[in-house]
Design an enzyme around this catalytic site. Structure first.
Site, short mmCIF file in Angstrom:
data_model
loop_
_atom_site.label_atom_id
_atom_site.label_comp_id
_atom_site.label_asym_id
_atom_site.label_seq_id
_atom_site.Cartn_x
_atom_site.Cartn_y
_atom_site.Cartn_z
N ARG A 89 0.84 -1.19 0.00
CA ARG A 89 0.00 0.00 0.00
C ARG A 89 0.88 1.25 0.00
O ARG A 89 2.03 1.21 0.44
CB ARG A 89 -0.90 0.01 1.23
CG ARG A 89 -1.83 -1.18 1.37
CD ARG A 89 -2.63 -1.09 2.67
NE ARG A 89 -3.57 -2.19 2.82
CZ ARG A 89 -3.32 -3.33 3.46
NH1 ARG A 89 -2.11 -3.52 4.01
NH2 ARG A 89 -4.23 -4.28 3.54
N HIS A 110 -4.07 -8.85 3.38
CA HIS A 110 -5.52 -8.81 3.54
C HIS A 110 -5.94 -9.64 4.76
O HIS A 110 -5.49 -10.79 4.92
CB HIS A 110 -6.22 -9.37 2.31
CG HIS A 110 -6.18 -8.46 1.13
ND1 HIS A 110 -6.38 -8.89 -0.15
CD2 HIS A 110 -5.98 -7.12 1.05
CE1 HIS A 110 -6.30 -7.86 -0.98
NE2 HIS A 110 -6.05 -6.78 -0.28
N ARG A 135 -0.91 -1.89 -7.02
CA ARG A 135 -1.18 -3.01 -6.12
C ARG A 135 -2.17 -3.97 -6.78
O ARG A 135 -2.00 -5.19 -6.72
CB ARG A 135 -1.73 -2.46 -4.81
CG ARG A 135 -2.05 -3.48 -3.72
CD ARG A 135 -2.30 -2.71 -2.44
NE ARG A 135 -3.08 -3.45 -1.45
CZ ARG A 135 -2.55 -4.26 -0.54
NH1 ARG A 135 -1.25 -4.46 -0.53
NH2 ARG A 135 -3.33 -4.86 0.34
N LYS A 142 -2.40 -2.43 7.86
CA LYS A 142 -3.59 -2.02 8.60
C LYS A 142 -3.67 -2.76 9.93
O LYS A 142 -3.28 -3.91 10.04
CB LYS A 142 -4.85 -2.31 7.77
CG LYS A 142 -5.00 -1.40 6.55
CD LYS A 142 -6.31 -1.64 5.84
CE LYS A 142 -6.51 -0.67 4.70
NZ LYS A 142 -7.81 -0.88 4.01
N HIS A 193 -3.13 2.85 -6.11
CA HIS A 193 -3.58 1.49 -5.80
C HIS A 193 -3.61 0.62 -7.05
O HIS A 193 -3.65 -0.60 -6.94
CB HIS A 193 -4.96 1.55 -5.14
CG HIS A 193 -5.04 0.77 -3.86
ND1 HIS A 193 -4.16 0.95 -2.82
CD2 HIS A 193 -5.88 -0.24 -3.47
CE1 HIS A 193 -4.47 0.11 -1.84
NE2 HIS A 193 -5.50 -0.61 -2.21
#
Length: 305
Positions: free
Chosen positions: A150, A277, A254, A174, A251
């Protein structure tokens, strides 16, 4: 309790305890500020009703807000009022029956491997001049595409996070989840060239960068740590022509990396781990992209298509 005070307390908990990303916290803050201005200017927090919340979301729908935006707003108010109820600030939760619209599942923008090869070759030629910004920008695109990370992860990289001998980078994703991602030899060469020939020049331009800038891999023209907005600007400028679009988010690199991995035979679980993820369902969208390519190739090549 005042609405503003409750929102501040909730967002602080999201950032400190649940460790949501700064971007998510900012989005929720904006959503709840809009709610406060729209329906609670003269209403106590405990007096907000389900009808008030539905009317607020309906206003957003009439304005033409995207389904994803309305879904996020729904999540924000449901989370906030659930927290306020559990904390004892309100007697009942007005958002418990609030239903979010189904998100439209749009396929991500993906560049072909050939188009990206052309972009990266052109950037490599520009970097050969020794210009520090050209060296940096080439390294940025090689790393975003080569590692599939990211933009926020790229901007957060410190020099110590890179292991060029092993061609890996340690990134913070994240939820403050750390993972190690591999990247290929083209990215190794581009990053090495930037660190040796480009970064020292940028670092010398600012005495105000501080310790954070001293550790940061990617620096701006004035020597400070490069931010996401600047990275998006670089990618939009360099990648827009390759995708044939005026506006292309970073993005897209990615998305392209994930799709090309699956096209090349990587299994879904591996791609999930590489991208960081939390849910396999998030990764599965790239199988739809690959399926579309399969169908397109079939229709073009098969005489009975």
């Amino acid at each position: 309790m005042r609405m503003d005070d409750a929102v501040t307390a909730w967002l602080d908990e999201l950032a400190r305890v649940r460790r949501l990303s700064p971007a998510t916290v900012r989005a929720y803050r904006s959503d709840l500020a809009d709610l406060s201005a729209g329906i609670t200017a003269d209403v106590a927090l405990a007096e907000v009703t389900l009808e008030d919340l539905r009317a607020w979301l309906w206003d957003a729908t009439r304005r033409g807000d995207a389904r994803s935006t309305i879904a996020r707003r729904t999540a924000a108010v449901r989370g906030f009022f659930a927290w306020a109820t559990e904390a004892g600030h309100i007697p009942t939760d007005p958002g418990v029956r609030l239903v979010a619209p189904k998100r439209g599942r749009t396929l991500p923008a993906v560049a072909t491997a050939e188009a990206l090869e052309g972009v990266l070759e052109r950037m490599a030629s520009a970097a050969a001049s020794g210009d520090p910004l050209a060296l940096r920008d080439h390294a940025i695109l090689e790393l975003l595409y080569g590692a599939g990370i990211r933009v926020s992860e790229l901007c957060g990289l410190d020099v110590d996070d890179l292991d060029l001998d092993r061609a890996t980078a340690r990134v913070l994703g994240k939820g403050a989840k750390e993972r190690v991602v591999p990247f290929g030899s083209p990215a190794v060469r581009a990053v090495q060239a930037y660190l040796v020939r480009g970064r020292p020049t940028l670092a010398a331009r600012s005495a105000e960068g501080g310790l954070g800038a001293a550790r940061a891999v990617f620096l701006g023209a004035r020597g400070a740590r490069l931010g996401p907005r600047a990275v998006h600007a670089v990618v939009t400028r360099e990648l827009g022509e390759a995708l044939g679009r005026d506006a292309v988010g970073a993005h897209a690199l990615r998305h392209s990396a994930a799709t090309h991995l699956l096209d090349g035979g990587a299994d879904l679980r591996t791609v999930q781990e590489l991208l960081g993820h939390a849910s396999l369902g998030t990764t599965q969208i790239y199988t739809h992209v690959s399926s579309e390519r399969l169908v397109a190739s079939y229709r073009q090549a098969h005489p009975r298509a």
